[in-house]
Design a protein around this motif. Structure first.
Motif, short mmCIF file in Angstrom:
data_model
loop_
_atom_site.label_atom_id
_atom_site.label_comp_id
_atom_site.label_asym_id
_atom_site.label_seq_id
_atom_site.Cartn_x
_atom_site.Cartn_y
_atom_site.Cartn_z
N ASP A 58 0.82 -1.21 0.00
CA ASP A 58 0.00 0.00 0.00
C ASP A 58 0.85 1.26 0.00
OD1 ASP A 58 -2.37 1.48 0.11
OD2 ASP A 58 -2.30 1.59 2.29
N ARG A 59 1.94 1.24 0.79
CA ARG A 59 2.87 2.37 0.90
C ARG A 59 2.12 3.66 1.22
NH1 ARG A 59 7.84 0.74 -0.60
NH2 ARG A 59 7.98 -1.11 -1.93
N SER A 60 1.27 3.60 2.22
CA SER A 60 0.48 4.75 2.64
C SER A 60 0.91 5.17 4.04
CB SER A 60 -1.01 4.39 2.64
OG SER A 60 -1.25 3.35 3.59
N ALA A 61 0.33 6.25 4.51
CA ALA A 61 0.64 6.71 5.87
C ALA A 61 0.18 5.70 6.90
CB ALA A 61 -0.04 8.06 6.10
N LEU A 62 -0.97 5.05 6.65
CA LEU A 62 -1.47 4.06 7.60
C LEU A 62 -0.58 2.83 7.64
CD1 LEU A 62 -3.56 3.01 9.56
CD2 LEU A 62 -4.98 2.28 7.62
N SER A 63 -0.12 2.37 6.47
CA SER A 63 0.75 1.20 6.47
C SER A 63 2.06 1.49 7.19
CB SER A 63 1.01 0.74 5.03
OG SER A 63 1.76 1.70 4.31
N GLN A 64 2.57 2.71 7.08
CA GLN A 64 3.78 3.09 7.80
C GLN A 64 3.54 3.11 9.31
OE1 GLN A 64 6.96 3.56 6.58
NE2 GLN A 64 5.97 2.66 4.76
N ARG A 65 2.36 3.57 9.72
CA ARG A 65 2.03 3.54 11.15
C ARG A 65 2.01 2.11 11.67
NH1 ARG A 65 -0.83 8.06 13.57
NH2 ARG A 65 -1.54 6.49 15.07
N ILE A 66 1.43 1.23 10.88
CA ILE A 66 1.34 -0.18 11.31
C ILE A 66 2.74 -0.78 11.42
CG2 ILE A 66 0.57 -2.47 10.59
CD1 ILE A 66 -1.91 -1.13 9.39
N ILE A 67 3.61 -0.49 10.44
CA ILE A 67 4.98 -1.02 10.49
C ILE A 67 5.71 -0.52 11.73
CG2 ILE A 67 7.23 -0.95 9.33
CD1 ILE A 67 5.69 -0.84 6.66
N GLN A 68 5.58 0.74 12.05
CA GLN A 68 6.28 1.33 13.19
C GLN A 68 5.70 0.91 14.53
OE1 GLN A 68 6.22 5.54 12.48
NE2 GLN A 68 7.32 5.37 10.52
N ALA A 69 4.48 0.33 14.51
CA ALA A 69 3.85 -0.08 15.77
C ALA A 69 4.47 -1.35 16.35
CB ALA A 69 2.35 -0.29 15.55
N PHE A 70 5.14 -2.12 15.52
CA PHE A 70 5.76 -3.36 16.00
C PHE A 70 7.18 -3.03 16.49
CE2 PHE A 70 2.49 -4.72 13.05
CZ PHE A 70 1.86 -5.72 13.78
N ARG A 71 7.34 -3.07 17.80
CA ARG A 71 8.60 -2.66 18.42
C ARG A 71 9.01 -3.69 19.47
NH1 ARG A 71 5.49 2.08 18.46
NH2 ARG A 71 4.94 1.70 20.64
N PRO A 72 10.30 -3.70 19.82
CA PRO A 72 10.76 -4.53 20.94
C PRO A 72 10.06 -4.08 22.23
CG PRO A 72 12.62 -3.75 19.62
CD PRO A 72 11.41 -3.01 19.16
N PRO A 73 9.93 -4.92 23.24
CA PRO A 73 10.54 -6.25 23.34
C PRO A 73 9.69 -7.38 22.78
CG PRO A 73 9.53 -5.69 25.41
CD PRO A 73 9.31 -4.51 24.51
N PHE A 74 8.42 -7.09 22.41
CA PHE A 74 7.57 -8.17 21.91
C PHE A 74 8.01 -8.65 20.53
CE2 PHE A 74 4.41 -5.73 24.60
CZ PHE A 74 4.50 -6.61 25.67
N PHE A 75 8.32 -7.71 19.65
CA PHE A 75 8.73 -8.06 18.29
C PHE A 75 10.09 -7.43 17.99
CE2 PHE A 75 4.11 -8.16 18.25
CZ PHE A 75 3.83 -9.34 17.58
N ARG A 76 10.81 -8.06 17.09
CA ARG A 76 11.99 -7.41 16.54
C ARG A 76 11.54 -6.29 15.60
NH1 ARG A 76 15.40 -12.73 14.56
NH2 ARG A 76 15.61 -13.73 16.63
#
Length: 372
Positions: A58-76
Motif C-alpha cells: 500500500d505504501r500509505s501513511a497508515l501502512s507506515q504507522r502499522i509497520i512502526q507499531a511493531f517494536r521490541p521487546p515483543f517483536f523485533r
C-alpha cells in the motif's frame, strides 16, 4: 526409646554418607539453585523478540504507522520485504510472522470498505504463534482506530484484572513449579540411592548384624533424606525465588514446608520401593523415567489438571503428588491458609502413609532376602 534412638543415629549416618558423596550432594544443591533459576528465566510463555516481516503493497501513511507499531521487546524491528520473498523466508525459518498489507488498503478503509490484511504464521513455533497472532490483531486494530479517530466497535468492553500475577510474569510460575517438581525428583532419587549405596558398599550386611530392625533402617533413610530436601526447599524459596528472581510468596512458608514434610513420607517411600527393586543406579534411573516422570507431568504442575481427560484425573487423584501440587500452588500463589488446603493435606498424608507401609513391608522382605 531405644528404637527412636536407633532411628536417630542411623539417620545421622545417612547424612554423613550423603556429605561424603560429592556428586550426589552437588546434584542436590544444583537442583534447588541453578536448575530453579535457569528454568524460571529460560522458559518464557510471553512473546519476546518475535521475528516479523511486512510486505507493504500500500505504501500509505497508515501502512507506515502499522509497520512502526511493531517494536521490541515483543517483536523485533520489522523487515520490509517484497512479496516474492515471503515463501522463501518462511521456509527457511527466518520469520515467525509475515504481514501482507494489500494495495489501496488505506483508501479502501477510508471509503468504508473492509479490506483484509493477510498474516502468515509459522506455527511450528506454536507458543509464539498463538500468542503473537493475538498481539498482532490488537496492535493493528489500535493503529487503525487511532488513524480513523474512532474507537474499535466492540459490543462489550472487557476490564481484565490478573489476580496473583498482575504482570503475567512467566518466571513467577516456572520458578515455583521447578521447586515443587524437584522436591519429588530428589526425594525419590535420594531415598532410592541410599538403599542401593548400602547394597553396593556392603554396609547393609553390617547393619543386619547390629541390633537394629529393618523398620529402623528404613525410617532413618526417610527422615534424613526428608530433612535435607525440606531444608533445601526453604533455602531455595528464600535465596533463589525471593532473592534472585524477586518472586513474591503470597502464603505462609512454614505451612508450605509443613506440607512438604508430610508429602516427603510418600515421595521417600516411593524411592525406597524403587531402591529395593533396582539393583544398580542405572536401573533406578530407568524406573524413575518409567514411573516418577509421568507422575510429575500429570500432577497438574505442567498443564492444568482440569484440562486432562476425566478418567485420567480420577487415576491421578490416587497419587499424593496431585494433592501436593494443588496445595503448594494454593499456598504459594494465592496465600491460602490451612482452613482451605486441609483436604489436600489429609489426602496427601493418608495416601502417603499407605505407600510408606507398603514400602516398609517391601524393604523388610528385601532385607530378609539379603540375609537368606
Amino acid at each position: 526409646m531405644r528404637r527412636l534412638a536407633n532411628i536417630l543415629w542411623l539417620g545421622l549416618k545417612e547424612l554423613r554418607s550423603l556429605a561424603a558423596d560429592p556428586v550426589l550432594l552437588g546434584f542436590v544443591v544444583y537442583a534447588f539453585t541453578f536448575a530453579v533459576y535457569a528454568q524460571a528465566i529460560g522458559i518464557s510463555h510471553e512473546l519476546h523478540n518475535a521475528s516479523i516481516a511486512i510486505v507493504d503493497e500500500d505504501r500509505s501513511a497508515l501502512s507506515q504507522r502499522i509497520i512502526q507499531a511493531f517494536r521490541p521487546p515483543f517483536f523485533r524491528t520489522p523487515e520490509v520485504i517484497p512479496l516474492a520473498e515471503v515463501d522463501r523466508r518462511m521456509d527457511a525459518g527466518r520469520d515467525t510472522f509475515v504481514l501482507d498489507i494489500p494495495p489501496d488498503f488505506q483508501a479502501d478503509l477510508l471509503a468504508g470498505r473492509n479490506p483484509a490484511i493477510q498474516v502468515n504464521v509459522d506455527a511450528t513455533a506454536v507458543m509464539q504463534a498463538g500468542i503473537g497472532a493475538g498481539y498482532i490483531q490488537r496492535i493493528i486494530a489500535e493503529e487503525i482506530a487511532t488513524f480513523l479517530g474512532t474507537a474499535p466497535a466492540v459490543p462489550v468492553e472487557l476490564q481484565l484484572r490478573a489476580a496473583f500475577n498482575p504482570n503475567l510474569e512467566t518466571s513467577w510460575f516456572t520458578g515455583v513449579m521447578a521447586i515443587i517438581n524437584n522436591i519429588t525428583m530428589l526425594a525419590v532419587l535420594l531415598a532410592g540411592a541410599a538403599v542401593i549405596r548400602e547394597r553396593e558398599h556392603g554396609t547393609l550386611d553390617h547393619l543386619l548384624v547390629m541390633p537394629v530392625a529393618p523398620f529402623e533402617i528404613a525410617m532413618a533413610k526417610v527422615w534424613s533424606n526428608g530433612l535435607v530436601i525440606t531444608a533445601m526447599t526453604g533455602l531455595s524459596l528464600w535465596l533463589v525465588l525471593r532473592g534472585l528472581l524477586g518472586v513474591p510468596v503470597a502464603g505462609s512458608v512454614p505451612l508450605f514446608l509443613g506440607g512438604v514434610a508430610l508429602y516427603l513420607f510418600y515421595a521417600t517411600a516411593v524411592g525406597l520401593l524403587l531402591g529395593t527393586v533396582a539393583r544398580s543406579m542405572p536401573q533406578l534411573g530407568l524406573l524413575f523415567i518409567l514411573i516418577v516422570l509421568p507422575m510429575i507431568l500429570l500432577s497438574g504442575g505442567s498443564t492444568p489438571f482440569e484440562s486432562m481427560p476425566r478418567p485420567l484425573q480420577v487415576v491421578m487423584l490416587a497419587f499424593p503428588s496431585t494433592h501436593f501440587v494443588a496445595f503448594a500452588q494454593a499456598i504459594l500463589y494465592r496465600g491460602a491458609g490451612l482452613g482451605i488446603v486441609w483436604p489436600q493435606f489429609a489426602a496427601t498424608g493418608g495416601i502417603g502413609l499407605l505407600v510408606l507401609a507398603a514400602a516398609l513391608l517391601r524393604f523388610r522382605a528385601a532385607v530378609a532376602e539379603a540375609v537368606a
